[in-house]
Scaffold this active site. Structure first.
Site, short mmCIF file in Angstrom:
data_model
loop_
_atom_site.label_atom_id
_atom_site.label_comp_id
_atom_site.label_asym_id
_atom_site.label_seq_id
_atom_site.Cartn_x
_atom_site.Cartn_y
_atom_site.Cartn_z
N LYS A 148 6.34 -1.75 2.22
CA LYS A 148 5.14 -1.10 2.36
C LYS A 148 4.13 -2.26 2.36
O LYS A 148 3.13 -1.97 1.71
CB LYS A 148 4.73 0.10 1.98
CG LYS A 148 4.17 1.33 2.86
CD LYS A 148 4.13 2.40 2.58
CE LYS A 148 2.99 3.47 3.18
NZ LYS A 148 3.15 3.62 4.56
N GLU A 164 12.63 2.75 13.70
CA GLU A 164 11.46 3.74 13.37
C GLU A 164 10.22 3.62 14.67
O GLU A 164 10.54 3.06 15.26
CB GLU A 164 11.19 3.71 11.85
CG GLU A 164 10.37 2.26 11.81
CD GLU A 164 9.78 2.05 10.34
OE1 GLU A 164 9.63 2.86 9.71
OE2 GLU A 164 9.81 0.79 9.98
N LEU A 190 11.13 1.69 7.16
CA LEU A 190 10.56 2.04 5.85
C LEU A 190 11.22 3.34 5.24
O LEU A 190 11.23 4.29 6.31
CB LEU A 190 8.88 2.14 6.01
CG LEU A 190 8.12 2.56 4.84
CD1 LEU A 190 7.94 1.56 3.86
CD2 LEU A 190 6.77 3.57 5.15
N HIS A 226 -0.93 -21.04 0.04
CA HIS A 226 0.06 -20.17 0.35
C HIS A 226 0.83 -19.74 -0.99
O HIS A 226 0.98 -18.64 -1.10
CB HIS A 226 1.11 -20.65 1.17
CG HIS A 226 0.32 -20.51 2.65
ND1 HIS A 226 -0.48 -21.36 3.18
CD2 HIS A 226 0.88 -19.84 3.72
CE1 HIS A 226 -0.90 -21.02 4.45
NE2 HIS A 226 -0.05 -20.34 4.96
N ARG A 259 8.26 4.06 -4.36
CA ARG A 259 8.27 3.30 -3.43
C ARG A 259 7.13 2.16 -3.73
O ARG A 259 7.50 0.84 -3.17
CB ARG A 259 7.89 4.11 -2.05
CG ARG A 259 8.20 3.30 -1.01
CD ARG A 259 7.87 4.03 0.50
NE ARG A 259 6.67 4.69 0.55
CZ ARG A 259 6.40 5.59 1.45
NH1 ARG A 259 7.38 5.72 2.49
NH2 ARG A 259 5.20 5.85 1.69
N ARG A 265 -7.78 -20.58 -1.37
CA ARG A 265 -6.62 -20.42 -0.30
C ARG A 265 -5.42 -21.32 -0.36
O ARG A 265 -5.75 -22.69 -0.23
CB ARG A 265 -7.08 -20.32 1.04
CG ARG A 265 -6.11 -19.93 2.21
CD ARG A 265 -6.72 -20.02 3.56
NE ARG A 265 -5.72 -19.65 4.68
CZ ARG A 265 -4.70 -20.52 4.96
NH1 ARG A 265 -4.67 -21.66 4.73
NH2 ARG A 265 -3.88 -20.29 6.08
N TYR A 312 0.73 -1.40 0.02
CA TYR A 312 0.05 0.09 0.02
C TYR A 312 0.80 1.34 0.00
O TYR A 312 2.13 1.21 -0.13
CB TYR A 312 -0.87 -0.04 1.15
CG TYR A 312 -0.33 0.36 2.44
CD1 TYR A 312 0.49 -0.47 3.25
CD2 TYR A 312 -0.73 1.66 3.21
CE1 TYR A 312 1.04 -0.08 4.41
CE2 TYR A 312 0.08 1.86 4.22
CZ TYR A 312 0.79 0.98 5.05
OH TYR A 312 1.33 1.19 6.13
N1 PDD Z 1 2.71 5.13 7.43
N2 PDD Z 1 7.38 3.89 8.88
C1 PDD Z 1 6.24 3.21 8.94
C2 PDD Z 1 6.14 1.71 9.77
C3 PDD Z 1 4.92 3.82 8.63
O1 PDD Z 1 3.88 3.16 8.59
C4 PDD Z 1 5.15 4.98 7.71
C5 PDD Z 1 3.91 5.85 7.24
C6 PDD Z 1 6.33 5.92 7.82
C7 PDD Z 1 6.56 7.06 7.09
O2 PDD Z 1 6.39 7.06 5.84
P1 PDD Z 1 5.96 8.38 5.15
O3 PDD Z 1 6.80 9.54 5.59
O4 PDD Z 1 6.34 7.80 3.75
O5 PDD Z 1 4.35 8.57 5.35
C8 PDD Z 1 7.48 5.04 8.42
C9 PDD Z 1 1.48 5.51 6.75
C10 PDD Z 1 1.06 7.04 6.97
C11 PDD Z 1 0.32 4.69 7.35
O6 PDD Z 1 0.52 3.55 7.53
O7 PDD Z 1 -0.70 5.16 7.48
#
Ligand code: PDD
Length: 286
Positions: free
Chosen positions: A148, A180, A204, A103, A53, A101, A34
């Site tokens: 992501k 993070e 991320l 894997h 990304r 379903r 996503y």
């Molecule tokens: N999440 N790290 C993680 C684990 C995140 O889920 C996010 C953002 C970031 C920051 O990334 P960016 O600056 O590109 O938004 C770092 C989004 C906002 C969410 O899951 O809603």
């Protein structure tokens, strides 16, 4: 307010009518990726970075990209146009599609593509004036945090634990090193130097993070991409959390101790101002 219009597999339709079969691998396995893309003045923010990304995530999980960049832009812009509000937050999800379903990858599934828009909710002024609390927790996630992925159970558990302890975010430690936040990147300031962990598979690569590093370089603010040890986090003058939805949020309490003087710091103030100026330039651009 007009009802929300979303995009699902080629159609624009009211949110209430958007349905996905229960055998979708997103529902069954969390098998998808996503993006969250802020929209300011009806313009998608750093769209090319978000699309890059997205492509990296799809490639990493071997999901065939169903669209060209031009098609993605068109879909996103169409969703923005069909919804209220100059400032929005676009959520875009691609799953490996509908299949019995099993894997292993299905041979013939068509990826499911879903895009929706939410109103962009600015961080409350009170949080900007006073900062927020955070706690440190063990980073219990897997080895590919640069993807992501929609499979966010560890992030959810970590955030929930923070919330139940009265904090806005969990700052994660792998061993002795900061990775993070549960849904944000982390910066510290020490003796005037802005520091954020280097991009590895442990975090991320945030689009907001990259813009901050870029802005720091452009405005001659000392900045380093370097490992942050737990002790350095605890001794920081300032701590910030960054994301597309929270922008740059000052952390003024960590594990029930003041961060620095306990109020948002001067370097945060400067960077927050630069970020708002950058957004304004985007709003005013043709
Ligand atoms: N999440 N790290 C993680 C684990 C995140 O889920 C996010 C953002 C970031 C920051 O990334 P960016 O600056 O590109 O938004 C770092 C989004 C906002 C969410 O899951 O809603």
């Amino acid at each position: 307010m007009a009802p929300a219009t979303v995009y699902l597999n080629g159609d624009y339709l009211p949110l209430e009518q958007a349905c996905v079969p229960v055998l979708d691998r997103g529902f069954i396995f969390g098998d998808g990726v996503y993006e969250v893309i802020p929209v300011y003045g009806r313009k998608a923010f750093r769209l090319e970075h978000h699309l890059q990304r997205l492509k990296n995530s799809m490639q990493a999980v071997r999901l065939n990209n169903p669209h060209t960049d031009e098609e993605w832009s068109e879909i996103i812009n169409n969703v923005v146009e069909r919804n209220d509000g100059g400032d929005q937050s676009i959520y875009l999800q691609i799953t490996r599609g509908v299949a019995n379903r099993d894997h292993r990858f299905p041979g013939d599934a068509v990826p499911t593509v879903f895009v929706m828009s939410n109103l962009f909710v600015m961080v409350p002024t009170e949080q900007l004036e006073h900062g927020v609390s955070a706690i440190t927790l063990d980073d219990i996630r897997w080895q590919y945090c640069s993807i992501k992925s929609i499979a966010l159970l560890p992030n959810i558990l970590l955030r929930q634990q923070a919330v139940e302890q009265g904090a806005a975010e969990a700052i994660l430690l792998r061993g002795n090193e900061v990775t993070e936040g549960a849904a944000s990147n982390v910066f510290i300031v020490k003796d005037g130097v802005i520091i954020t962990p280097p991009k590895t598979d442990c975090l991320l690569p945030g689009i907001t993070r990259d813009l901050i590093v870029e802005q720091a370089h452009e405005h001659a603010m000392p900045v380093e991409e370097a490992i942050i040890k737990q002790q350095e986090l605890l001794a920081a003058d300032e701590i910030w959390l960054t994301s597309s939805t929270k922008e740059i949020l000052p952390v003024t309490r960590l594990n029930d101790q003041n961060v620095g003087t306990g109020i948002p710091g001067p370097v945060w103030k400067q960077m927050y101002g630069l970020y708002q100026d950058y957004k304004q330039t985007l709003r005013e651009a043709d």
